[in-house]
Enzyme design. Sequence first.
Site, PDB file in Angstrom:
ATOM      1  N   SER A 210       0.608  -1.285   0.083  1.00  0.00           N
ATOM      2  CA  SER A 210       0.013  -0.075   0.023  1.00  0.00           C
ATOM      3  C   SER A 210       0.838   1.456   0.002  1.00  0.00           C
ATOM      4  O   SER A 210       1.703   1.290  -0.904  1.00  0.00           O
ATOM      5  CB  SER A 210      -1.066  -0.086   1.254  1.00  0.00           C
ATOM      6  OG  SER A 210      -1.902   0.854   1.212  1.00  0.00           O
ATOM      7  N   ASP A 307      -8.816  -3.364  -6.506  1.00  0.00           N
ATOM      8  CA  ASP A 307      -8.460  -3.103  -5.164  1.00  0.00           C
ATOM      9  C   ASP A 307      -9.509  -2.415  -4.293  1.00  0.00           C
ATOM     10  O   ASP A 307      -9.879  -1.296  -4.744  1.00  0.00           O
ATOM     11  CB  ASP A 307      -7.286  -2.020  -5.452  1.00  0.00           C
ATOM     12  CG  ASP A 307      -6.403  -1.785  -4.186  1.00  0.00           C
ATOM     13  OD1 ASP A 307      -7.146  -1.617  -3.112  1.00  0.00           O
ATOM     14  OD2 ASP A 307      -5.331  -1.425  -4.275  1.00  0.00           O
ATOM     15  N   HIS A 374      -6.717  -5.977  -1.330  1.00  0.00           N
ATOM     16  CA  HIS A 374      -5.618  -4.905  -1.129  1.00  0.00           C
ATOM     17  C   HIS A 374      -4.376  -5.511  -1.164  1.00  0.00           C
ATOM     18  O   HIS A 374      -3.849  -5.845  -2.215  1.00  0.00           O
ATOM     19  CB  HIS A 374      -6.121  -4.088   0.137  1.00  0.00           C
ATOM     20  CG  HIS A 374      -5.262  -2.840  -0.018  1.00  0.00           C
ATOM     21  ND1 HIS A 374      -5.131  -2.075  -1.081  1.00  0.00           N
ATOM     22  CD2 HIS A 374      -4.538  -1.977   1.084  1.00  0.00           C
ATOM     23  CE1 HIS A 374      -4.406  -0.890  -0.834  1.00  0.00           C
ATOM     24  NE2 HIS A 374      -4.066  -0.805   0.395  1.00  0.00           N
TER      25      HIS A 374
END
Length: 429
Positions: A210, A307, A374
């Site tokens: 991320s 995502d 994610h």
Amino acid sequence: MATNHKVRVLVWLRRWSKRDWAIAISVFAVIIFALTLTLSLNSFSDDSYSPSPVDSTADDIVDLTLLRKAKSRGALCLDGSVPGYHFRKGFGSGSEKWLLHVEGGGWCDTTESCSFRAGTPLGSSNYMERRISFSGILSSDPLQNPDFFNWNKVKLRYCDGASFAGHPETELKTGNNLFFRGQLIWEALMDELLSVGMSRAKQALLSGCSAGGLATLIHCDDFRQLFPKDVAVKCLADAGFFLDEKDVLGNYTMRSFYHNVFTLQSLAKSLPKECVEKMEEPSECLFPHEIIKNIKTPVFLVSPAYDWWQIQNVLIPGTSDPHGYWKKCRRSILKCDPSQIEILDGFRKSFLRTLSDFQKKTDGGMFINSCFAHCQTWLTETWHSFNSPRLNNKTIAESVGDWYFNKRVVKQVDCPYPCDPTCIHVDFS
């Protein structure tokens, strides 16, 4: 009555398959971490900062190490505390190989959201867990992490709110006693790791999830420069390729947000000089599609085409759905109606178009699946297990290993949702 209820629960639980349990455990982990990180709306946080996934063994518990010369170098977290990392020494054939993983956790774009973050593990080492579990790409179990299990492994804790790219020029203007020292933290961390053995590395991999994936892209070439030319050095960004796309109301929400982060923490000097000098709006150089144009080091991208973080914050931020039309779909792709899936498919197509030039790079790798997920490298269930997502019958771990060790070209792109039965979809509903 209570006994009958217990019996019914046991019968229900026994009906679950092994995959049902895997999905439940992974979703539980994500939900717990998301609830833990209830930051302000402008903070754009995510669940991925959490260092305590539920699938690690006791052998993978690793202590926090505070950076030794942080104060003398001015390398401080948002609140002025000393940054930290977790280090597990390698063994056997991995004793001279190093894998670094940069923690994720969104960004802060205002003094208010950064001040809030300064009272959490994402802005202060005072709140960080002193012991965390390593799993997924950090696991020491060869069954869970076949290619990197015995490497020296480091988890870099994220406490600056700007992907280790901030500079202190604007600190005095805020008047909030905040420290914007991301770049200094990065440099101090690298120097300390070099001093404890990384300077002798024969192979190295910088990874991140991320916001940590974005940090990986920002610092990839800098990381490569730390080692002699004959050392194999590569970078892996997991769910770190954030898009500059309009939301469902036609607003560039992410572009505006990145502009604020860029300005507040003075990121220009950490981003590609070529981009910053030529762009009319230099803050757009924070987007990965611009950063990756200038990276010379081999890069692997792991990303779900759907995502959930980008769907919830880039495509359909809360402010773009005042009447709740997207409420169920934002929480679970399983609850999206056909017209909503069509819009999500458009987002996927835009993502793949953005990657078209990167796909041509001979030394680059990709694992783009069609899961509502994610970060997928830090949990064993999605990194490498019996239930893990697969493309061409390869897990993410196997695909990354094939690419890193030059076993084969890895450019894997999934078919559109819902064609992939191996996906583990996060369901917040």
